[in-house]
Design a protein around this motif. Structure first.
Motif, mmCIF file in Angstrom:
data_model
loop_
_atom_site.group_PDB
_atom_site.id
_atom_site.type_symbol
_atom_site.label_atom_id
_atom_site.label_comp_id
_atom_site.label_asym_id
_atom_site.label_seq_id
_atom_site.Cartn_x
_atom_site.Cartn_y
_atom_site.Cartn_z
ATOM 1 N N ALA A 62 -55.488 40.519 -35.045
ATOM 2 C CA ALA A 62 -56.814 39.872 -34.393
ATOM 3 C C ALA A 62 -57.841 41.190 -34.427
ATOM 4 C CB ALA A 62 -56.451 39.601 -32.898
ATOM 5 N N ASP A 63 -57.329 42.248 -34.229
ATOM 6 C CA ASP A 63 -58.292 43.243 -34.473
ATOM 7 C C ASP A 63 -58.841 43.532 -36.049
ATOM 8 O OD1 ASP A 63 -58.213 43.923 -31.973
ATOM 9 O OD2 ASP A 63 -56.819 45.731 -31.921
ATOM 10 N N ALA A 64 -57.757 43.276 -36.820
ATOM 11 C CA ALA A 64 -58.170 43.323 -38.397
ATOM 12 C C ALA A 64 -58.979 42.263 -38.717
ATOM 13 C CB ALA A 64 -56.751 43.213 -39.127
ATOM 14 N N ALA A 65 -58.904 41.085 -37.754
ATOM 15 C CA ALA A 65 -59.941 39.742 -38.292
ATOM 16 C C ALA A 65 -61.047 40.303 -37.741
ATOM 17 C CB ALA A 65 -59.252 38.437 -37.878
ATOM 18 N N ARG A 66 -61.331 41.162 -36.677
ATOM 19 C CA ARG A 66 -62.551 41.296 -36.116
ATOM 20 C C ARG A 66 -63.448 42.407 -37.061
ATOM 21 N NH1 ARG A 66 -60.923 43.521 -31.564
ATOM 22 N NH2 ARG A 66 -60.422 41.454 -30.684
ATOM 23 N N PRO A 67 -64.609 41.776 -37.575
ATOM 24 C CA PRO A 67 -65.339 42.596 -38.560
ATOM 25 C C PRO A 67 -65.879 43.915 -37.611
ATOM 26 C CG PRO A 67 -66.645 41.010 -37.594
ATOM 27 C CD PRO A 67 -65.423 40.562 -37.181
ATOM 28 N N GLY A 68 -65.897 44.991 -38.498
ATOM 29 C CA GLY A 68 -66.325 46.164 -38.078
ATOM 30 C C GLY A 68 -67.826 46.273 -38.017
ATOM 31 N N PRO A 69 -68.342 47.600 -37.869
ATOM 32 C CA PRO A 69 -69.861 47.645 -37.871
ATOM 33 C C PRO A 69 -70.559 47.305 -39.129
ATOM 34 C CG PRO A 69 -68.707 49.557 -36.804
ATOM 35 C CD PRO A 69 -67.762 48.805 -37.434
ATOM 36 N N ALA A 70 -69.829 47.765 -40.456
ATOM 37 C CA ALA A 70 -70.300 47.212 -41.691
ATOM 38 C C ALA A 70 -70.177 45.913 -41.944
ATOM 39 C CB ALA A 70 -69.583 47.945 -42.772
ATOM 40 N N GLY A 71 -69.234 45.241 -41.463
ATOM 41 C CA GLY A 71 -68.879 44.048 -41.791
ATOM 42 C C GLY A 71 -70.127 42.982 -40.914
ATOM 43 N N ASP A 78 -69.586 44.575 -50.473
ATOM 44 C CA ASP A 78 -69.280 43.359 -50.962
ATOM 45 C C ASP A 78 -68.070 43.028 -50.089
ATOM 46 O OD1 ASP A 78 -71.470 43.164 -52.620
ATOM 47 O OD2 ASP A 78 -70.235 43.861 -54.445
ATOM 48 N N PRO A 79 -68.022 41.489 -49.990
ATOM 49 C CA PRO A 79 -66.624 41.163 -49.186
ATOM 50 C C PRO A 79 -65.711 40.518 -50.209
ATOM 51 C CG PRO A 79 -68.424 39.507 -49.114
ATOM 52 C CD PRO A 79 -69.060 40.495 -49.738
ATOM 53 N N ALA A 80 -64.249 40.451 -49.780
ATOM 54 C CA ALA A 80 -63.202 40.251 -50.871
ATOM 55 C C ALA A 80 -63.407 40.889 -52.008
ATOM 56 C CB ALA A 80 -63.474 38.648 -50.709
ATOM 57 N N ARG A 81 -63.688 42.089 -52.161
ATOM 58 C CA ARG A 81 -63.680 42.607 -53.477
ATOM 59 C C ARG A 81 -62.794 43.608 -53.551
ATOM 60 N NH1 ARG A 81 -66.465 39.571 -57.404
ATOM 61 N NH2 ARG A 81 -68.274 38.414 -56.233
ATOM 62 N N SER A 82 -62.008 44.092 -54.671
ATOM 63 C CA SER A 82 -61.089 45.188 -54.819
ATOM 64 C C SER A 82 -61.895 46.455 -54.818
ATOM 65 C CB SER A 82 -60.382 45.037 -56.158
ATOM 66 O OG SER A 82 -61.420 45.280 -57.380
ATOM 67 N N ALA A 83 -61.022 47.357 -54.360
ATOM 68 C CA ALA A 83 -61.758 48.645 -54.050
ATOM 69 C C ALA A 83 -62.385 49.145 -55.304
ATOM 70 C CB ALA A 83 -60.562 49.826 -53.624
ATOM 71 N N TRP A 84 -62.020 48.751 -56.449
ATOM 72 C CA TRP A 84 -62.574 49.084 -57.636
ATOM 73 C C TRP A 84 -63.885 48.590 -57.911
ATOM 74 C CZ3 TRP A 84 -63.429 53.023 -60.938
ATOM 75 C CH2 TRP A 84 -64.116 52.616 -61.972
ATOM 76 N N ARG A 85 -63.858 47.348 -57.682
ATOM 77 C CA ARG A 85 -65.228 46.519 -57.972
ATOM 78 C C ARG A 85 -66.209 47.115 -56.827
ATOM 79 N NH1 ARG A 85 -64.906 40.469 -59.649
ATOM 80 N NH2 ARG A 85 -67.293 40.907 -60.176
ATOM 81 N N ARG A 86 -65.795 47.550 -55.750
ATOM 82 C CA ARG A 86 -66.602 48.081 -54.563
ATOM 83 C C ARG A 86 -67.414 49.426 -54.785
ATOM 84 N NH1 ARG A 86 -62.925 45.909 -50.813
ATOM 85 N NH2 ARG A 86 -62.449 47.930 -50.311
#
Length: 560
Positions: free
Chosen positions: A19-28, A225-233
């Motif tokens: 549940a905590d993982a689904a909750r967006p952080g400050p950046a989100g 960028d959401p749902a992107r690989s670490a490399w693409r970010r």
């Protein structure tokens, strides 16, 4: 001990991490506000981001701030493009956000223009709000148009930074061209404030530097960028860091290895009188003005040995050729072999009984106060030196700040000044130094040897001790780097300076200081790539960026 069962739908201890993982952080949460928040809030954020961006310009030179503010604009445009399909439905909201960003940028960066309307406050103070808010509102139209055009080329992923940079660079070019143009504080000057980065302008010009600035400093948006690989970010900001490091190291190498000699037999003196603007145009103060100029010019042990003395733009509250007393003062001041180069108003009689034309000019006078060379200003300041629809607006009671009836006349073409003892000089009167394309075209239009220096006279006392004179100086210095020519710059209240052809300041009189600056004239470098072919390199890069953005856009429209 027996535990009570949890209510239905409640998360147990083992469910909390999920549940905590689904909750967006400050950046989100920040990304969500920028992309999906109420439009009014997003417009305010764009306005604030634009205002903070102005701190990248002189005298602050905090260019890394644009690595925060440009990503904000990109994320705002991401949200517009994601929620408006087809693209034509995104044009209006994108224009609004781009306009807000530009409005914040230009108000924060150009507020000092209002100071000019307080010099003759009884006549012009009521116009100050139109300048402080009206001019930025107009200039922000170009930022808005650029943001709207981006929606037509806005792919997912890294290619959008290239499309954004290319289209906003085109918008900056339009701003510097249409309706006489006003390219002040082009985004490229953010990196140009660092002399190492500025060396790239000898190849790319300010337009290419603008492209690099926008592409590189917008790239940190990829980190969110959401749902992107670490490399693409991480890829876009890492690539931007490599480009910036390469430019900086290349510029540092150029500064360390380019040797600049001096022109033999030339000793310059720049006189900065720091004359209050409200006295500069008073005819009844003409003797006091001449006394100040002569005393300041002779303040460093006289003029013996000085080959060329420079005074600022519009130096006299009269027409020099009609003032025998002033000419006599000059003859008494100038020793044999010393040439005075000064800004001055110049009258030219016209046929058919019409009033004489008035030019904002540069004059070169020999030791007998005879005019040996002249150059007239080509690019006049709207509302400062002339009124659009001059006769109509004058009939309504309006007048330009300089109060010349009928306005100044513009020269048809920029001509080099042939001044005894100096290489051919390209004259740039006041804000003519902010138009790089005009300097390139002027340099190519003469069937003569290449110019040996840029000669800029100005009168920034209209704006007092504000950011304006610092910005003006940096833009003039960029012209020296682009062209590979030394710059001699004489102003009323600063900043007066001698600058070598890679942009190093040989000597300077700071803002608000009265005095003289003596120095040798640096030699010109061989013609730079930019001076040879203008914007050809930057245009090729711009076209490549657009091509890559268009190619990626095709995949986006298919839903990839």
């Amino acid at each position: 001990m027996r535990r009570d069962p949890l209510p239905a739908g409640s998360a147990g201890p083992t469910d909390r991490p999920a549940a905590d993982a689904a909750r967006p952080g400050p950046a989100g949460r920040l990304t969500a506000v920028l992309r999906d928040g109420p439009y009014g809030w997003r417009a305010l954020i764009a306005l604030a981001a634009g205002a903070v961006s102005a701190l990248a310009m002189p005298p602050f030179d905090l260019w890394p701030l644009m690595a925060l503010t440009l990503p904000v604009l990109v994320l705002l445009l991401d949200g517009v493009r994601a929620r408006h399909k087809p693209a034509r439905l995104a044009l209006r909201p994108a224009f609004g956000l781009g306009w807000c960003f530009g409005m914040g940028y230009f108000v924060a960066g150009l507020w000092w223009i209002g100071a000019a309307f307080l010099v003759q406050a009884d006549d012009f103070a009521w116009l100050m709000p139109f300048a402080v808010l009206g001019l930025p509102a107009y200039l922000a139209l170009y930022t808005g148009l650029g943001a709207a055009a981006c929606m037509l080329v806005w792919p997912r992923g890294p290619a959008r930074f290239l499309g954004f940079a290319a289209i906003m660079t085109l918008a900056e070019w339009l701003r510097g061209t249409l309706l006489t143009g006003f390219p002040w504080n082009n985004f490229g000057y953010a990196l140009g404030s660092d002399l190492n980065f500025a060396q790239a302008s000898s190849v790319l010009g300010i337009s290419g530097l603008c492209l690099v600035t926008l592409a590189c400093l917008a790239s940190p948006a990829a980190l969110l960028d959401p749902a992107r690989s670490a490399w693409r970010r991480l890829g876009p900001p890492l690539a931007a860091a490599v480009v910036l490091a390469g430019l900086w190291i290349g510029g540092a190498w150029r500064l360390a290895h380019v040797e600049v000699g001096t022109v033999p037999g030339v000793k310059l003196r720049l006189m900065q009188p720091d004359l209050p603007q409200d006295q500069k145009f008073r005819y009844d103060a003409r003797r006091d003005v001449m006394d100040l100029y002569v005393a300041t010019s002779e303040s460093a042990g006289g003029l013996d040995g000085i080959t060329h003395l420079f005074w600022p733009e519009s130096a006299f509250p009269f027409f020099l050729e009609r003032e025998p007393e002033a000419l006599a003062r000059l003859r008494g001041m100038l020793p044999a072999g010393t040439t005075l180069v000064t800004g001055a108003g110049r009258l030219e009689e016209r046929p058919s009984g019409r009033p004489p034309a008035v030019y904002n000019s540069l004059l070169a006078l020999d030791s007998q106060a005879r005019t040996i060379a002249t150059a007239d200003k080509v690019h006049l300041v709207p509302f400062g030196e002339y009124l659009p629809f001059q006769e109509t607006l004058e009939a309504l009671g309006l007048q330009q700040l300089t109060r010349v009836r009928g306005g100044f006349s513009a020269a048809q073409a920029r001509q080099p000044m042939e001044i005894s003892g100096l290489p051919p000089a390209l004259p740039l009167i006041c804000y003519e130094a902010i138009f790089p394309s005009e300097i390139v075209s002027a340099s190519k239009s003469y069937d003569r040897p290449r110019q040996g220096l840029l000669l800029n006279v100005s009168n920034d006392a209209w704006f007092g001790e504000t950011p304006g004179p610092f910005q003006h100086f940096e833009q003039a210095r960029m012209r020296a780097i682009e062209e590979g020519l030394p710059l001699v710059r004489a102003t009323n209240n600063g900043i007066s300076a001698i600058v070598d052809p890679v942009g190093r300041v040989v000597g300077m009189l700071p803002l608000g200081v009265r005095g003289v600056l003596d120095g040798a004239l640096p030699q010109a470098l061989p013609q730079t790539i930019y001076a040879s072919i203008g914007n050809s390199v930057s245009n090729a890069l711009l076209a490549l960026c657009l091509l890559l953005a268009f190619a990626s856009q095709r995949g986006y429209t298919r839903g990839d």
